[in-house]
Design an enzyme around this catalytic site. Sequence first.
Site: not given
Length: 204
Positions: A8, A81
């Site tokens: 990202h 994550e």
Amino acid sequence: MKLYLVRHGETEHNRQRLVQGQSEQGLTKLGLKQATAAARTLDLNNIVALYSSPLKRAVETASVIQTHGSPSHCTVSNLSELDVGELDGLSSQEMRSQYPKFMAAWDRNSGEAQLPGGESLAQVQSRAWEWVIDVAGQHTDGQVVAVSHNFTISTLICQVLKLPISSFRQFRVDLGSISAIEVTKSQHRLLLLNSTFHLNALDS
């Protein structure tokens, strides 16, 4: 299957160098530029599927990629994550002063060390690789994009290369970077690691 692993774009926590796990941080202006640059670099005409972590920064990055011509994206919790638990939002100095026992364990064996109130990297690798094998079965000969995170992508690369998880320290997965792996029944290969050429012209 050829799987592009896109990290990202930048968030405010990234900009301030703070620990960022599963908190909901959106992209900064630079982060949006990084996502756009990645989208323009990927050969989206040949992409058969787009997936992302459900965390806001990954969803926003995937949405930018989608607007540039990829298929609609699906969120997958396996791509999230590392859950950093109580460490979320701390600086490196604060982690070492407030959690010295954990940091000593992290330095000894970062793959197995359990974050206070969170996960271990071994758990992240297990859930992420389980998804990779599943999606490879669905798209045997296709090209797929997955928008994910630093530790998630790093543990997948270690898996493909049959390296200990602690080997993630030997390479980088930068914000907005593109890596790629090939997963077939007979072999797993690393095709591209931390490509950032598309980011070179961006203003900070």
